[in-house]
Design an enzyme around this catalytic site. Structure first.
Site, PDB file in Angstrom:
ATOM      1  N   GLY A  22      11.407 -47.684  16.502  1.00 44.07           N
ATOM      2  CA  GLY A  22      11.889 -49.157  17.126  1.00 44.07           C
ATOM      3  C   GLY A  22      11.056 -48.680  18.718  1.00 44.07           C
ATOM      4  O   GLY A  22      10.695 -47.551  19.087  1.00 44.07           O
ATOM      5  N   ALA A  72      17.783 -52.629  14.722  1.00 39.01           N
ATOM      6  CA  ALA A  72      18.470 -53.848  15.385  1.00 39.01           C
ATOM      7  C   ALA A  72      17.982 -54.249  13.970  1.00 39.01           C
ATOM      8  O   ALA A  72      16.701 -54.417  14.135  1.00 39.01           O
ATOM      9  CB  ALA A  72      18.412 -53.856  16.301  1.00 39.01           C
ATOM     10  N   TYR A 112      22.719 -50.795  21.514  1.00 40.17           N
ATOM     11  CA  TYR A 112      22.422 -51.617  21.957  1.00 40.17           C
ATOM     12  C   TYR A 112      23.095 -53.515  22.115  1.00 40.17           C
ATOM     13  O   TYR A 112      22.430 -53.233  20.654  1.00 40.17           O
ATOM     14  CB  TYR A 112      20.640 -51.505  22.072  1.00 40.17           C
ATOM     15  CG  TYR A 112      20.025 -49.941  23.160  1.00 40.17           C
ATOM     16  CD1 TYR A 112      20.332 -50.143  24.130  1.00 40.17           C
ATOM     17  CD2 TYR A 112      20.377 -49.018  22.225  1.00 40.17           C
ATOM     18  CE1 TYR A 112      19.907 -48.353  24.877  1.00 40.17           C
ATOM     19  CE2 TYR A 112      20.436 -47.582  22.529  1.00 40.17           C
ATOM     20  CZ  TYR A 112      19.941 -47.597  24.077  1.00 40.17           C
ATOM     21  OH  TYR A 112      19.600 -46.471  24.703  1.00 40.17           O
ATOM     22  N   THR A 114      22.658 -57.626  23.289  1.00 41.95           N
ATOM     23  CA  THR A 114      21.844 -58.283  24.312  1.00 41.95           C
ATOM     24  C   THR A 114      22.136 -59.848  24.635  1.00 41.95           C
ATOM     25  O   THR A 114      23.316 -59.801  24.523  1.00 41.95           O
ATOM     26  CB  THR A 114      20.739 -59.123  22.663  1.00 41.95           C
ATOM     27  OG1 THR A 114      19.869 -60.146  23.048  1.00 41.95           O
ATOM     28  CG2 THR A 114      21.851 -60.036  21.826  1.00 41.95           C
ATOM     29  N   TYR A 141      20.279 -64.687  15.483  1.00 38.75           N
ATOM     30  CA  TYR A 141      20.317 -62.682  15.958  1.00 38.75           C
ATOM     31  C   TYR A 141      21.096 -63.229  16.676  1.00 38.75           C
ATOM     32  O   TYR A 141      22.397 -62.246  16.386  1.00 38.75           O
ATOM     33  CB  TYR A 141      18.666 -63.352  16.379  1.00 38.75           C
ATOM     34  CG  TYR A 141      18.938 -61.506  17.259  1.00 38.75           C
ATOM     35  CD1 TYR A 141      18.961 -60.206  16.854  1.00 38.75           C
ATOM     36  CD2 TYR A 141      18.735 -61.752  18.826  1.00 38.75           C
ATOM     37  CE1 TYR A 141      18.595 -59.447  17.756  1.00 38.75           C
ATOM     38  CE2 TYR A 141      18.958 -61.358  19.419  1.00 38.75           C
ATOM     39  CZ  TYR A 141      18.430 -59.705  18.810  1.00 38.75           C
ATOM     40  OH  TYR A 141      18.209 -58.302  19.942  1.00 38.75           O
TER      41      TYR A 141
HETATM   42  N1  LIG Z   1      13.164 -56.168  21.825  1.00 38.09           N
HETATM   43  C1  LIG Z   1      14.206 -56.888  22.733  1.00 38.09           C
HETATM   44  O1  LIG Z   1      13.518 -58.285  23.164  1.00 38.09           O
HETATM   45  C2  LIG Z   1      15.454 -56.858  23.332  1.00 38.09           C
HETATM   46  C3  LIG Z   1      16.492 -57.715  23.891  1.00 38.09           C
HETATM   47  C4  LIG Z   1      17.667 -57.596  24.085  1.00 38.09           C
HETATM   48  C5  LIG Z   1      17.641 -56.758  23.772  1.00 38.09           C
HETATM   49  N2  LIG Z   1      17.302 -55.707  22.276  1.00 38.09           N
HETATM   50  C6  LIG Z   1      18.251 -54.812  21.992  1.00 38.09           C
HETATM   51  O2  LIG Z   1      17.460 -53.675  21.780  1.00 38.09           O
HETATM   52  C7  LIG Z   1      17.885 -52.446  20.852  1.00 38.09           C
HETATM   53  C8  LIG Z   1      16.640 -51.909  20.793  1.00 38.09           C
HETATM   54  O3  LIG Z   1      15.221 -53.244  20.623  1.00 38.09           O
HETATM   55  P1  LIG Z   1      14.136 -52.616  20.367  1.00 38.09           P
HETATM   56  O4  LIG Z   1      13.210 -53.237  20.869  1.00 38.09           O
HETATM   57  O5  LIG Z   1      13.969 -51.421  20.135  1.00 38.09           O
HETATM   58  O6  LIG Z   1      13.704 -53.186  18.280  1.00 38.09           O
HETATM   59  P2  LIG Z   1      12.867 -53.057  17.664  1.00 38.09           P
HETATM   60  O7  LIG Z   1      11.875 -52.659  18.352  1.00 38.09           O
HETATM   61  O8  LIG Z   1      12.567 -54.056  16.793  1.00 38.09           O
HETATM   62  O9  LIG Z   1      13.531 -51.333  16.884  1.00 38.09           O
HETATM   63  C9  LIG Z   1      14.443 -51.874  15.076  1.00 38.09           C
HETATM   64  C10 LIG Z   1      14.384 -51.482  14.617  1.00 38.09           C
HETATM   65  O10 LIG Z   1      15.922 -50.842  14.075  1.00 38.09           O
HETATM   66  C11 LIG Z   1      14.909 -50.525  12.204  1.00 38.09           C
HETATM   67  N3  LIG Z   1      15.132 -51.235  11.287  1.00 38.09           N
HETATM   68  C12 LIG Z   1      15.429 -52.693  11.561  1.00 38.09           C
HETATM   69  N4  LIG Z   1      16.407 -53.226   9.692  1.00 38.09           N
HETATM   70  C13 LIG Z   1      16.715 -51.794   9.606  1.00 38.09           C
HETATM   71  C14 LIG Z   1      17.451 -51.319   8.677  1.00 38.09           C
HETATM   72  N5  LIG Z   1      17.405 -52.326   7.174  1.00 38.09           N
HETATM   73  N6  LIG Z   1      17.191 -49.781   8.091  1.00 38.09           N
HETATM   74  C15 LIG Z   1      17.028 -49.123   8.722  1.00 38.09           C
HETATM   75  N7  LIG Z   1      16.114 -49.656  10.215  1.00 38.09           N
HETATM   76  C16 LIG Z   1      16.453 -50.921  10.361  1.00 38.09           C
HETATM   77  C17 LIG Z   1      13.377 -50.963  12.369  1.00 38.09           C
HETATM   78  O11 LIG Z   1      12.966 -50.536  11.807  1.00 38.09           O
HETATM   79  P3  LIG Z   1      11.288 -50.989  11.022  1.00 38.09           P
HETATM   80  O12 LIG Z   1      10.549 -49.974  12.148  1.00 38.09           O
HETATM   81  O13 LIG Z   1      11.272 -49.940  10.164  1.00 38.09           O
HETATM   82  O14 LIG Z   1      11.009 -52.022  11.243  1.00 38.09           O
HETATM   83  C18 LIG Z   1      13.438 -51.044  13.433  1.00 38.09           C
HETATM   84  O15 LIG Z   1      12.989 -48.834  13.978  1.00 38.09           O
HETATM   85  C19 LIG Z   1      18.351 -53.694  19.135  1.00 38.09           C
HETATM   86  O16 LIG Z   1      19.270 -53.170  19.687  1.00 38.09           O
HETATM   87  C20 LIG Z   1      17.837 -55.292  20.160  1.00 38.09           C
HETATM   88  O17 LIG Z   1      18.836 -56.390  19.297  1.00 38.09           O
HETATM   89  C21 LIG Z   1      16.294 -56.156  22.605  1.00 38.09           C
END
Ligand SMILES: NC(=O)c1ccc[n+]([C@@H]2O[C@H](COP(=O)([O-])OP(=O)(O)OC[C@H]3O[C@@H](n4cnc5c(N)ncnc54)[C@H](OP(=O)(O)O)[C@@H]3O)[C@@H](O)[C@H]2O)c1
Length: 327
Positions: A22, A72, A112, A114, A141
């Site tokens: 991620g 996530a 982490y 949100t 979500y």
């Molecule tokens: N993105 C945002 O705008 C945002 C905003 C607020 C908070 N957050 C929080 O920040 C944190 C990091 O976000 P991010 O943007 O880095 O997320 P991301 O890029 O979407 O990465 C999420 C990771 O979780 C993995 N994942 C999802 N389902 C899974 C499963 N069943 N088993 C194993 N792995 C799984 C995905 O694997 P794959 O690579 O195989 O898909 C991916 O590597 C999260 O907790 C998110 O809720 C994000």
């Protein structure tokens, strides 16, 4: 990054990182490159977080003393129709991780979360003490992430209540880092908009949703700093200083791209403002994504990493400069 000693960790056991591929997971791989502590990064193929058995097997196999959960279910629109999967990954999986770490001397859990745990109950920046929800007003979500937060707190509260007083100074700790509008190495809003701008597409960007874009690189470095810290457990709002609307963010990102590279030919002329109510969003998102970072700054003030606290503009500028050649 300032020196990290991890002196209270047992160096024979790894820091286990979920979510290797991620945005934050990739940034954690970069940020931890020269650290003198073993880290193990797991991707979906190594451990499916929708499967309790798979999680328990991974915990038993690696026996970590610290966990950073950067994984996530983050597809906000798809979560509306994949309720069970979103709750399994965002609530049950962190619960199992928390239960594993909570009873361990010096154990540390960094997770982490949100701003989507709030549902527009306030105008200004949310404090960690503000009420979340109401649950039914959150999208799926947000609900699943909130359930995850609650499960983590419950696991650590239970362990504390049943723990012996003489172990109080060795107590396991947890850190829930609520953040917003994350961008890094992976799909994200800024990259998507810049690519569309580069194709000279007309962009309509929402002007009345306000928050702080947060760099995955900074969130990763923060996560590692926290593993090495002795700061009080709890929820922390982890965002840079300042706030902006999505529209102004994209204008700023385009201007940064133009000043970073002579090759960039697109302008802000194709970008227009739209109100959220007039934009065809599949899923309801909060207007107010502002998170107050005062608690984080105050509690971590002695840590060198915080000597210069970033504002969102400098993080976005650095990010855009690094991705310009990929547009
Ligand atoms: N993105 C945002 O705008 C945002 C905003 C607020 C908070 N957050 C929080 O920040 C944190 C990091 O976000 P991010 O943007 O880095 O997320 P991301 O890029 O979407 O990465 C999420 C990771 O979780 C993995 N994942 C999802 N389902 C899974 C499963 N069943 N088993 C194993 N792995 C799984 C995905 O694997 P794959 O690579 O195989 O898909 C991916 O590597 C999260 O907790 C998110 O809720 C994000």
């Amino acid at each position: 990054m300032p020196y990290l000693s991890f002196e209270l960790l047992d160096h024979s056991r790894p820091i286990l990182v979920f979510g290797r591929d991620g945005q934050v997971g990739r940034a954690l791989q970069v940020a931890s490159k020269n650290l003198k502590v073993p880290l193990v990064f797991l991707c979906r193929a190594d451990c499916d977080l929708a499967s309790e058995t798979s999680i328990i097997e991974a915990l038993n196999q690696y026996q970590p003393q610290a966990i950073i959960n950067a994984a996530a279910y983050t597809d906000v629109d798809k979560a509306e129709s994949e309720y069970d999967l979103a709750f399994a990954v965002n609530a049950k999986a962190p619960e199992l991780m928390a239960r594993y770490i909570a009873n361990m001397a010096h154990g540390i859990f960094v997770h982490y979360s949100t701003d989507y745990v709030f549902a527009d109950t306030k105008q200004g920046p949310y404090l960690e003490t503000d009420s979340v929800g109401p649950f039914d007003n959150l999208n799926i979500y947000g609900q699943s992430k909130l359930d995850g937060e609650r499960a983590i707190e419950e696991a650590f509260n239970l362990a504390r209540d049943f723990g012996h007083d003489s172990y109080a100074d060795k107590c396991a700790r947890y850190y829930i880092l609520r953040t917003s509008w994350v961008y890094g190495d992976g799909d994200n809003f800024i990259l998507k908009m810049l690519r569309m701008a580069n194709q000279h597409k007309n962009l309509k960007v929402i002007v009345d949703q306000v928050g702080a874009p947060t760099s995955a690189k900074w969130l990763a470095e923060l996560g590692l700093q926290i593993v090495d810290s002795r700061v009080q457990s709890g929820i922390y709002h982890a965002v840079p200083d300042g706030e902006t609307s999505l529209y102004n963010l994209i204008i700023f990102a385009i201007q940064s791209a133009m000043s970073s590279s002579q090759e960039i030919k697109f302008t802000t002329n194709n970008v227009s403002q739209v109100l959220a109510v007039d934009y065809p969003l599949l899923t309801k998102r909060p207007y107010n994504s502002r998170l107050s970072n005062n608690k984080l700054k105050n509690n971590f003030s002695k840590i060198a990493f915080f000597a210069k606290y970033p504002c969102w503009q400098e993080q976005v500028e650095e990010y855009v400069k690094n991705i310009c050649h990929t547009l």
